[in-house]
Design a protein around this motif. Sequence first.
Motif, PDB file in Angstrom:
ATOM      1  N   ALA A  50       0.830  -1.217   0.000  1.00 20.61           N
ATOM      2  CA  ALA A  50       0.000   0.000   0.000  1.00 20.61           C
ATOM      3  C   ALA A  50       0.858   1.257   0.000  1.00 20.61           C
ATOM      4  O   ALA A  50       0.573   2.223  -0.718  1.00 20.61           O
ATOM      5  CB  ALA A  50      -0.940  -0.005   1.202  1.00 20.61           C
ATOM      6  N   PHE A  51       1.914   1.271   0.794  1.00 21.21           N
ATOM      7  CA  PHE A  51       2.771   2.443   0.860  1.00 21.21           C
ATOM      8  C   PHE A  51       3.539   2.655  -0.438  1.00 21.21           C
ATOM      9  O   PHE A  51       3.744   3.791  -0.850  1.00 21.21           O
ATOM     10  CB  PHE A  51       3.728   2.352   2.040  1.00 21.21           C
ATOM     11  N   CYS A  52       3.974   1.579  -1.073  1.00 16.27           N
ATOM     12  CA  CYS A  52       4.648   1.721  -2.375  1.00 16.27           C
ATOM     13  C   CYS A  52       3.696   2.315  -3.402  1.00 16.27           C
ATOM     14  O   CYS A  52       4.078   3.182  -4.189  1.00 16.27           O
ATOM     15  CB  CYS A  52       5.195   0.380  -2.849  1.00 16.27           C
ATOM     16  N   GLY A  53       2.450   1.867  -3.394  1.00 15.90           N
ATOM     17  CA  GLY A  53       1.452   2.435  -4.305  1.00 15.90           C
ATOM     18  C   GLY A  53       1.177   3.896  -4.007  1.00 15.90           C
ATOM     19  O   GLY A  53       1.049   4.720  -4.914  1.00 15.90           O
ATOM     20  N   THR A  54       1.107   4.226  -2.726  1.00 16.36           N
ATOM     21  CA  THR A  54       0.875   5.617  -2.330  1.00 16.36           C
ATOM     22  C   THR A  54       2.053   6.501  -2.726  1.00 16.36           C
ATOM     23  O   THR A  54       1.866   7.608  -3.236  1.00 16.36           O
ATOM     24  CB  THR A  54       0.629   5.711  -0.815  1.00 16.36           C
ATOM     25  N   LEU A  55       3.259   6.007  -2.514  1.00 16.52           N
ATOM     26  CA  LEU A  55       4.438   6.781  -2.900  1.00 16.52           C
ATOM     27  C   LEU A  55       4.502   6.989  -4.413  1.00 16.52           C
ATOM     28  O   LEU A  55       4.891   8.058  -4.879  1.00 16.52           O
ATOM     29  CB  LEU A  55       5.716   6.108  -2.400  1.00 16.52           C
ATOM     30  N   ALA A  77      11.192  10.149  12.401  1.00 21.65           N
ATOM     31  CA  ALA A  77      10.010   9.334  12.103  1.00 21.65           C
ATOM     32  C   ALA A  77      10.265   7.875  12.467  1.00 21.65           C
ATOM     33  O   ALA A  77       9.399   7.216  13.047  1.00 21.65           O
ATOM     34  CB  ALA A  77       9.635   9.466  10.626  1.00 21.65           C
ATOM     35  N   CYS A  78      11.465   7.384  12.160  1.00 19.95           N
ATOM     36  CA  CYS A  78      11.800   5.997  12.499  1.00 19.95           C
ATOM     37  C   CYS A  78      11.863   5.803  14.015  1.00 19.95           C
ATOM     38  O   CYS A  78      11.375   4.791  14.532  1.00 19.95           O
ATOM     39  CB  CYS A  78      13.123   5.595  11.861  1.00 19.95           C
ATOM     40  N   LEU A  79      12.436   6.758  14.726  1.00 20.95           N
ATOM     41  CA  LEU A  79      12.517   6.650  16.181  1.00 20.95           C
ATOM     42  C   LEU A  79      11.139   6.664  16.836  1.00 20.95           C
ATOM     43  O   LEU A  79      10.880   5.897  17.771  1.00 20.95           O
ATOM     44  CB  LEU A  79      13.389   7.766  16.759  1.00 20.95           C
ATOM     45  N   ILE A  80      10.258   7.530  16.342  1.00 18.93           N
ATOM     46  CA  ILE A  80       8.891   7.555  16.876  1.00 18.93           C
ATOM     47  C   ILE A  80       8.205   6.218  16.587  1.00 18.93           C
ATOM     48  O   ILE A  80       7.506   5.668  17.441  1.00 18.93           O
ATOM     49  CB  ILE A  80       8.093   8.733  16.287  1.00 18.93           C
ATOM     50  N   LEU A  84       6.666   3.720  19.450  1.00 18.01           N
ATOM     51  CA  LEU A  84       5.269   3.273  19.432  1.00 18.01           C
ATOM     52  C   LEU A  84       5.168   1.762  19.255  1.00 18.01           C
ATOM     53  O   LEU A  84       4.349   1.106  19.909  1.00 18.01           O
ATOM     54  CB  LEU A  84       4.505   3.998  18.325  1.00 18.01           C
ATOM     55  N   GLY A  85       5.991   1.196  18.383  1.00 13.47           N
ATOM     56  CA  GLY A  85       5.992  -0.248  18.183  1.00 13.47           C
ATOM     57  C   GLY A  85       6.417  -0.987  19.437  1.00 13.47           C
ATOM     58  O   GLY A  85       5.866  -2.040  19.777  1.00 13.47           O
ATOM     59  N   SER A  86       7.391  -0.433  20.162  1.00 10.04           N
ATOM     60  CA  SER A  86       7.862  -1.055  21.393  1.00 10.04           C
ATOM     61  C   SER A  86       6.783  -1.026  22.473  1.00 10.04           C
ATOM     62  O   SER A  86       6.623  -1.999  23.227  1.00 10.04           O
ATOM     63  CB  SER A  86       9.116  -0.345  21.908  1.00 10.04           C
ATOM     64  N   THR A 140       4.833  10.149   7.775  1.00 10.81           N
ATOM     65  CA  THR A 140       3.794   9.432   8.520  1.00 10.81           C
ATOM     66  C   THR A 140       3.755   7.961   8.114  1.00 10.81           C
ATOM     67  O   THR A 140       3.638   7.076   8.964  1.00 10.81           O
ATOM     68  CB  THR A 140       2.422  10.087   8.272  1.00 10.81           C
ATOM     69  N   MET A 141       3.855   7.697   6.829  1.00 15.15           N
ATOM     70  CA  MET A 141       3.848   6.308   6.362  1.00 15.15           C
ATOM     71  C   MET A 141       5.082   5.561   6.860  1.00 15.15           C
ATOM     72  O   MET A 141       4.994   4.405   7.271  1.00 15.15           O
ATOM     73  CB  MET A 141       3.774   6.256   4.838  1.00 15.15           C
ATOM     74  N   LEU A 142       6.230   6.217   6.851  1.00 15.57           N
ATOM     75  CA  LEU A 142       7.460   5.592   7.343  1.00 15.57           C
ATOM     76  C   LEU A 142       7.333   5.265   8.828  1.00 15.57           C
ATOM     77  O   LEU A 142       7.678   4.161   9.267  1.00 15.57           O
ATOM     78  CB  LEU A 142       8.658   6.512   7.093  1.00 15.57           C
ATOM     79  N   MET A 143       6.820   6.206   9.609  1.00 22.42           N
ATOM     80  CA  MET A 143       6.620   5.991  11.044  1.00 22.42           C
ATOM     81  C   MET A 143       5.682   4.804  11.274  1.00 22.42           C
ATOM     82  O   MET A 143       5.958   3.926  12.086  1.00 22.42           O
ATOM     83  CB  MET A 143       6.048   7.241  11.709  1.00 22.42           C
ATOM     84  N   ALA A 144       4.570   4.763  10.540  1.00 28.38           N
ATOM     85  CA  ALA A 144       3.600   3.678  10.706  1.00 28.38           C
ATOM     86  C   ALA A 144       4.201   2.334  10.307  1.00 28.38           C
ATOM     87  O   ALA A 144       3.974   1.318  10.979  1.00 28.38           O
ATOM     88  CB  ALA A 144       2.350   3.969   9.879  1.00 28.38           C
TER      89      ALA A 144
END
Length: 165
Positions: A50-55, A77-80, A84-86, A140-144
């Motif tokens: 989905a993100f590849c299509g959005t990009l 973005a990666c750290l956030i 959140l994932g942790s 936002t997509m990278l963070m998610a």
Amino acid sequence: MNNSQPYSYVFMIAIILLVFWLRSRRSANPRPVKRNGYGMFIPVVLLLVAFCGTLASLSHTPGQPFHLPAVWEIVCACLIGVVLGSVMLYHTGYEKREDGLVYSRPNKNFKYVLLAVIVIRIGLAQYFKNLDYVEFTFLTMLMAYVYVCIWRIGSFVKFRQTLAR
């Protein structure tokens, strides 16, 4: 305010309601984790597609040239996403029952963690509203994606550890 912003809030509310509905159905009728836990990777793969299509669509948006954000913004973005994932991973657990199968352990805090993730996302949107729309969408997509990868891969590891016991 961007024209697509009200639609993104409606989309987020719909996703929240869907998650709560699915979790209430699942907690009423618990089912064991199937396919040796490999189904946990489905969101990771679907989000990547989905993100590849959005990009791809963002890179062809008229009047909005696509360029990568600054490296420090990507790192943030990666750290956030990792934080959140942790948090989600910490609140995810599995238990092996008498029948020998592994079930996900119900988590009463899940709804609060999910709401906190959404509030943080909305807060960041307000804080970074001076960013370019394409750049903010990418971040936002990278963070998610990082968040979901940390959560799902970690959940798989927790599941396999519980299965081995």
